[in-house]
Design an enzyme around this catalytic site. Structure first.
Site, PDB file in Angstrom:
ATOM      1  N   HIS A  43      -4.573   6.747  -0.265  1.00  0.00           N
ATOM      2  CA  HIS A  43      -3.376   5.615  -0.562  1.00  0.00           C
ATOM      3  C   HIS A  43      -4.511   5.104  -1.198  1.00  0.00           C
ATOM      4  CE1 HIS A  43      -6.900   4.627   2.961  1.00  0.00           C
ATOM      5  NE2 HIS A  43      -6.612   3.817   2.858  1.00  0.00           N
ATOM      6  N   ASP A  83      -8.806   2.450   8.368  1.00  0.00           N
ATOM      7  CA  ASP A  83      -8.926   4.400   7.579  1.00  0.00           C
ATOM      8  C   ASP A  83     -10.444   4.902   8.764  1.00  0.00           C
ATOM      9  OD1 ASP A  83      -7.638   3.435   6.006  1.00  0.00           O
ATOM     10  OD2 ASP A  83      -9.157   1.906   4.425  1.00  0.00           O
ATOM     11  N   GLU A 138       1.062  -0.984  -0.082  1.00  0.00           N
ATOM     12  CA  GLU A 138       0.229   0.423  -0.013  1.00  0.00           C
ATOM     13  C   GLU A 138       0.579   0.830   0.027  1.00  0.00           C
ATOM     14  OE1 GLU A 138      -3.387   0.713   2.626  1.00  0.00           O
ATOM     15  OE2 GLU A 138      -4.152  -1.750   2.058  1.00  0.00           O
ATOM     16  N   HIS A 181      -5.107   0.475  -1.958  1.00  0.00           N
ATOM     17  CA  HIS A 181      -6.170  -0.923  -1.594  1.00  0.00           C
ATOM     18  C   HIS A 181      -5.508  -2.272  -2.575  1.00  0.00           C
ATOM     19  CE1 HIS A 181      -9.309   0.169   2.191  1.00  0.00           C
ATOM     20  NE2 HIS A 181      -7.966   0.541   2.377  1.00  0.00           N
TER      21      HIS A 181
END
Length: 136
Positions: free
Chosen positions: A77, A90, A13, A79
Site C-alpha cells: 500500500h 499496519d 492511499e 503512504h
C-alpha cells in the site's frame, strides 16, 4: 505500484496483494504480480483498507493462468510521506495476516512512499516482522 504514489494532496492511499513464486533451486521468493485497488476497497488520504472483493478474484485468475504455480506473498500500500513508516494499524494488520493459514513461510509487506519504497518480511513460525534493508 509506483503509479499510485500520493504526489498530490487529493491522492488517496492505494494497495493490493502480492502474488509470486518460491524457487525450488534456492528458496528465493519472486513477486511476479500485484493487484491494484478494487472498487470495494476503502481509501482515504491516510488509510487503505483492502476488501476481499476483487482481489480474491484477481488471485484466482492468476492461479488459473499459472496452473496453480503461484502463492499469495503479502500486501502493498501507499503512504503520503516521503520515506514511509508502518502505522500501528499496519503492524496489527500484518501480525493478523501472519497468524492466518497460508502456505509460504514468509509474507512481505511493501509501503510505497513519495520518495522511497520500504519492504518488511514477516516470518510465520515466529510471528516476527523485520524491515529488509537494501545492500550495495
Amino acid at each position: 505500484m509506483n503509479k499510485y504514489k500520493q504526489l498530490q494532496l487529493r491522492d488517496k492511499e492505494a494497495g493490493g496483494i502480492l502474488i509470486g513464486r518460491i524457487l525450488i533451486e534456492d528458496g528465493n521468493y519472486i513477486i511476479d504480480d500485484v493487484s491494484e485497488p478494487m472498487p470495494a476497497d476503502k481509501r482515504t488520504r491516510t488509510r487503505f483498507s483492502r476488501q476481499p472483493a476483487g482481489h480474491q478474484e484477481y488471485f484466482d485468475q492468476v492461479w488459473e493462468n499459472e496452473n496453480g504455480r503461484c502463492f499469495y506473498l503479502g500486501e502493498w500500500h501507499t503512504h503520503p510521506e516521503g520515506v514511509p513508516h508502518p502505522s500501528s494499524i499496519d503492524r496489527k494488520d500484518w501480525e493478523r495476516l501472519l497468524s492466518e493459514r497460508f502456505e509460504p513461510d514468509y509474507l512481505f509487506f511493501i509501503i510505497v512512499g513519495i520518495k522511497a519504497i520500504r519492504v518488511w518480511a514477516g516470518v510465520k513460525s515466529t510471528l516476527t516482522i523485520n524491515e529488509l534493508v537494501r545492500r550495495g
